[in-house]
Scaffold this motif. Structure first.
Motif, mmCIF file in Angstrom:
data_model
loop_
_atom_site.group_PDB
_atom_site.id
_atom_site.type_symbol
_atom_site.label_atom_id
_atom_site.label_comp_id
_atom_site.label_asym_id
_atom_site.label_seq_id
_atom_site.Cartn_x
_atom_site.Cartn_y
_atom_site.Cartn_z
ATOM 1 N N GLU A 13 87.621 72.634 -11.737
ATOM 2 C CA GLU A 13 88.456 72.511 -10.319
ATOM 3 C C GLU A 13 87.655 73.026 -9.299
ATOM 4 O O GLU A 13 87.751 72.570 -7.958
ATOM 5 C CB GLU A 13 89.860 73.158 -10.464
ATOM 6 C CG GLU A 13 90.766 72.306 -11.680
ATOM 7 C CD GLU A 13 92.083 73.114 -11.997
ATOM 8 O OE1 GLU A 13 92.783 72.765 -13.044
ATOM 9 O OE2 GLU A 13 92.309 74.283 -11.362
ATOM 10 N N MET A 14 87.079 74.299 -9.396
ATOM 11 C CA MET A 14 86.213 74.847 -8.282
ATOM 12 C C MET A 14 85.323 73.955 -7.926
ATOM 13 O O MET A 14 85.076 73.691 -6.892
ATOM 14 C CB MET A 14 85.839 76.066 -8.753
ATOM 15 C CG MET A 14 86.864 77.173 -8.691
ATOM 16 S SD MET A 14 85.969 78.757 -9.392
ATOM 17 C CE MET A 14 87.250 79.917 -8.891
ATOM 18 N N LEU B 93 85.135 70.465 -8.487
ATOM 19 C CA LEU B 93 85.604 69.024 -7.992
ATOM 20 C C LEU B 93 86.316 69.290 -6.733
ATOM 21 O O LEU B 93 86.362 68.523 -5.854
ATOM 22 C CB LEU B 93 86.657 68.736 -9.016
ATOM 23 C CG LEU B 93 86.131 68.132 -10.260
ATOM 24 C CD1 LEU B 93 87.185 67.606 -11.139
ATOM 25 C CD2 LEU B 93 84.881 67.055 -10.159
ATOM 26 N N GLY B 94 86.979 70.579 -6.294
ATOM 27 C CA GLY B 94 87.654 70.652 -5.225
ATOM 28 C C GLY B 94 86.890 70.927 -3.746
ATOM 29 O O GLY B 94 87.467 71.042 -2.773
ATOM 30 N N THR C 167 89.325 75.768 -14.757
ATOM 31 C CA THR C 167 89.270 76.509 -13.557
ATOM 32 C C THR C 167 87.730 76.166 -12.823
ATOM 33 O O THR C 167 87.900 75.933 -11.679
ATOM 34 C CB THR C 167 89.466 78.070 -13.500
ATOM 35 O OG1 THR C 167 90.455 78.340 -13.964
ATOM 36 C CG2 THR C 167 89.486 78.270 -11.975
#
Lengths: 184, 184
Positions: free
Chosen positions: A178-179, A181-182, A175
């Motif tokens: 992802e936080m 990279l996003g 998570t």
DNA sequence: ATGATAAAATAGCATTCGTTATATAACATA
DNA sequence: TATGTTATATAACGAATGCTATTTTATCAT
């Protein structure tokens, strides 16, 4: 002259700490504590003016336990993950303490993990070393990671979910990744 | 023949519900409730065998309040955000209820939002319409979003952070977006 | 009106809690 | 050994709680 003290403040606080650890704060009372110490209630009220005073000292000891769990080398890589894992592990190992520190109506306790936290600035700066974000961007990122971590910790402390250390590490790791990279 | 009943079960439960809403469950007791109803404690124990029985019915009413907050059109776009916002808004409007439902030691309450939830499958499927992920991927995503949402809700319910509706919407919106975009 | 019946008020019991008054016991000093 | 000091035990008080025995009161069929 006087009789030697049999029950010292420290051992009374220790016994109270154990009761709170096992059964929660609202299971702590003078008679139960006395029973655990194998004495009457007198030594308690002789050493502490009121139960409230005793509880204050128990609070300090609880907070010390938390701090020792959170003492992490900020120069390490994966600071965020390590801090998060420690926070959740604390919630898992000491659910009653976690509830007292972080899941009660807030008064002065915000300082534990907000801007006033002595570690706050260091954490942000340590994160910057790895992400190369601006201080403000890193701060926003940090808050999101912290909220997610706090969410898991609350679920663990209340026994709402049962997660192994590995499952927690995976969940947190992916998570946070992802936080990062996003971001737009 | 008999005297007409002055205090019905429903109004007693209603008054108890109000006390819990304003002051929390541990402020609810027979005498306080009687005072709110302008009567003695007799009507309470005449209508309910024990206080525990009464509290059970208060729990039902609390849960109904929660369900009414969470009744959302799943065909709507931005289902996740809407569900999350409702959950957090509930925590903000009824912190005592939120604590009772979601921040206490769990026994049977897991059903409220886990796999056994009747809405669970519908939410996953509604999400799939927008993300085109597999069911399993969508499930993982859903859990992460839910944890983050739960984290905010806990912070709001305990008054640890004070966020406006707009701030919550931004925080939730950007994070959910980043979680989606950041996937491997 | 009146009497039967059930709801509600009054007052109290039992328990649990924090706290304390009093008595006892231990220990350092003289 | 005697004395003064103080830690501890015993027992109890007072308040808060859940609950209930008893009395009072209101209703309605007669």
């Amino acid at each position: 002259m006087p009789k030697k003290k049999k029950f010292q403040k420290e051992e009374i606080v220790d016994a109270a700490y154990e009761i709170v650890k096992m059964h929660g704060l609202n299971q702590l009372n003078a008679r139960r504590l006395a029973k655990k110490l194998n004495c009457s209630v007198q030594p308690i009220f002789h050493n502490f003016k009121t139960m409230e005073d005793l509880i204050k000292e128990v609070h300090v000891k609880i907070y010390q336990t938390y701090v020792s769990y959170m003492s992490i080398n900020l120069d390490d890589e994966k600071v965020y993950k390590k801090i998060g894992m420690s926070y959740i592990q604390f919630a898992k190992d000491f659910p009653e303490f976690f509830k007292i520190l972080f899941m009660q109506q807030t008064n002065q306790k915000v300082e534990y993990f907000m801007r006033t936290d002595t570690m706050y600035d260091q954490i942000i700066q340590a994160g910057q070393k790895m992400t190369h974000l601006s201080y403000e961007e890193q701060e926003k990122f940090h808050i999101k990671v912290w909220i997610f971590t706090h969410g898991i910790a609350c679920l663990v402390a209340t026994n709402t979910v049962q997660l192994s250390e590995q499952e927690i590490a995976d969940l947190l790791g992916t998570t946070v990744m992802e936080m990062m990279l996003g971001r737009k």
